[in-house]
Write a protein that holds these residues in place. Sequence first.
Motif, PDB file in Angstrom:
ATOM      1  N   ARG A  34      40.388  25.896  16.163  1.00 36.33           N
ATOM      2  CA  ARG A  34      41.130  27.140  15.974  1.00 36.33           C
ATOM      3  C   ARG A  34      42.611  26.822  16.062  1.00 36.33           C
ATOM      4  O   ARG A  34      42.996  25.816  16.677  1.00 36.33           O
ATOM      5  CB  ARG A  34      40.810  28.146  17.092  1.00 36.33           C
ATOM      6  N   THR A  86      40.405  32.156  13.274  1.00 35.12           N
ATOM      7  CA  THR A  86      40.538  32.521  14.690  1.00 35.12           C
ATOM      8  C   THR A  86      39.193  32.703  15.360  1.00 35.12           C
ATOM      9  O   THR A  86      39.120  33.081  16.535  1.00 35.12           O
ATOM     10  CB  THR A  86      41.351  33.820  14.837  1.00 35.12           C
ATOM     11  N   LEU A 138      46.256  35.034  19.246  1.00 35.29           N
ATOM     12  CA  LEU A 138      45.735  34.891  17.885  1.00 35.29           C
ATOM     13  C   LEU A 138      45.180  36.220  17.374  1.00 35.29           C
ATOM     14  O   LEU A 138      45.452  36.628  16.240  1.00 35.29           O
ATOM     15  CB  LEU A 138      44.647  33.815  17.836  1.00 35.29           C
TER      16      LEU A 138
END
Length: 400
Positions: free
Chosen positions: A36, A394, A44
């Motif tokens: 990620r 994400t 995020l």
Amino acid sequence: MGYSLWEFEVYGTPSSTGVAVPFGSRQQPYAAGILRPSGSTATLDAQVVDHYRRWKSAFVRQNCGNGWYQVISPDADHPYVAEAQGYGMVVVATMAGADPDARRIFDGFVKWKIDHPSSINPDLLAAEQDVNCRSVNGGDGATDGDLDVAYGLLLADRQWGSSGTYDYRQLAIRHINAIKASEVNPSTNLLKLGDWASAGSQYYYLSRSSDWMADHFRAFRKATGDPAWDTIRTAHQNLVARLQRDYAPNTGLLPDFVENTNSSPRPPAGQVLESVNDGKYYWNACRVPWRIGADAVTSGDPASLAAARKLNTWVRAKTGDNPNGIAMGYHLDGTQLSGGSAAAFFAPFAVVAATDPGSQAWLDALWGKMLQTPIDSSSYFSASIQLQVMITVTGNHWVP
């Protein structure tokens, strides 16, 4: 401006929303080793929500009344196209929990789908509508939009159940079965361009690489119990491997379209549908890293991982790990077609970057470029692709 932390906490819990898989809950872990972008999950997620709100403001509309919601497509051939509606349904269902209006908007998308049936298979969505929200150009279906519509309905069934205004599950299964009946070539198990590409036509053995969504095929298999979807998924994965091996051994790039799918699948030499670049990596195939990557990160399937990593290895070498070096189009050997930059081309490479444990800095560079790229209200295509890439990298993409 994004949600405040308070809003995020309130809308991010199932108990406060009645949402089964609220955005940010990451209930379906990705395959082992998937990266990620660096930073806390809260940061995020807030960045994705902020981008979503900007996207929604730019493109989600309630035009022509009738309780309809639709995604406008100012950069497409018509104000409303099935591809945009499919993007909208997938995005809004995924963002439930972060957007308290998600179900109301989604139901407006569903009403639009029901009220704009394909003229060929009425369980599918007519591909194009004019400024007065009337279906035009024959009113037939487009495979890419139909795939996302069906997938979005499955997401909605999981999020909210199917006992409300619309039976999402029943609509999804009807849509999936209609895709199989009218948009899959029964002799090749490969997707056609739409329900209009009939046997005997010059388009019957033509397929669009950006439609090959293995994660969708997995969801359709689970929802219907129909093993045909395993066969269909495998046929597309095998074709990806064959094209990468035979036509792009050093890049992994796929062409916008593939012809002769019944005999010797190959990139067209010139225009077969849209432009002289139909056999090159252009405005359709630019989505391929995202579509292949979405299956790779969620399923860990070796075929999807191999195809994704091939693309990632090439683009890193091609650009020297500089996202600004990603151009708008390539020959399959990696020769650049044109200059410039567009999110539709650079964002999808973030998904394949996430499949390579050695690409953290590269993924972070791509993420930074996405954060620095504002929504262009004249380009739903790039903005919608970038948003879905941000959701995926994400850890927020999930397969119903």
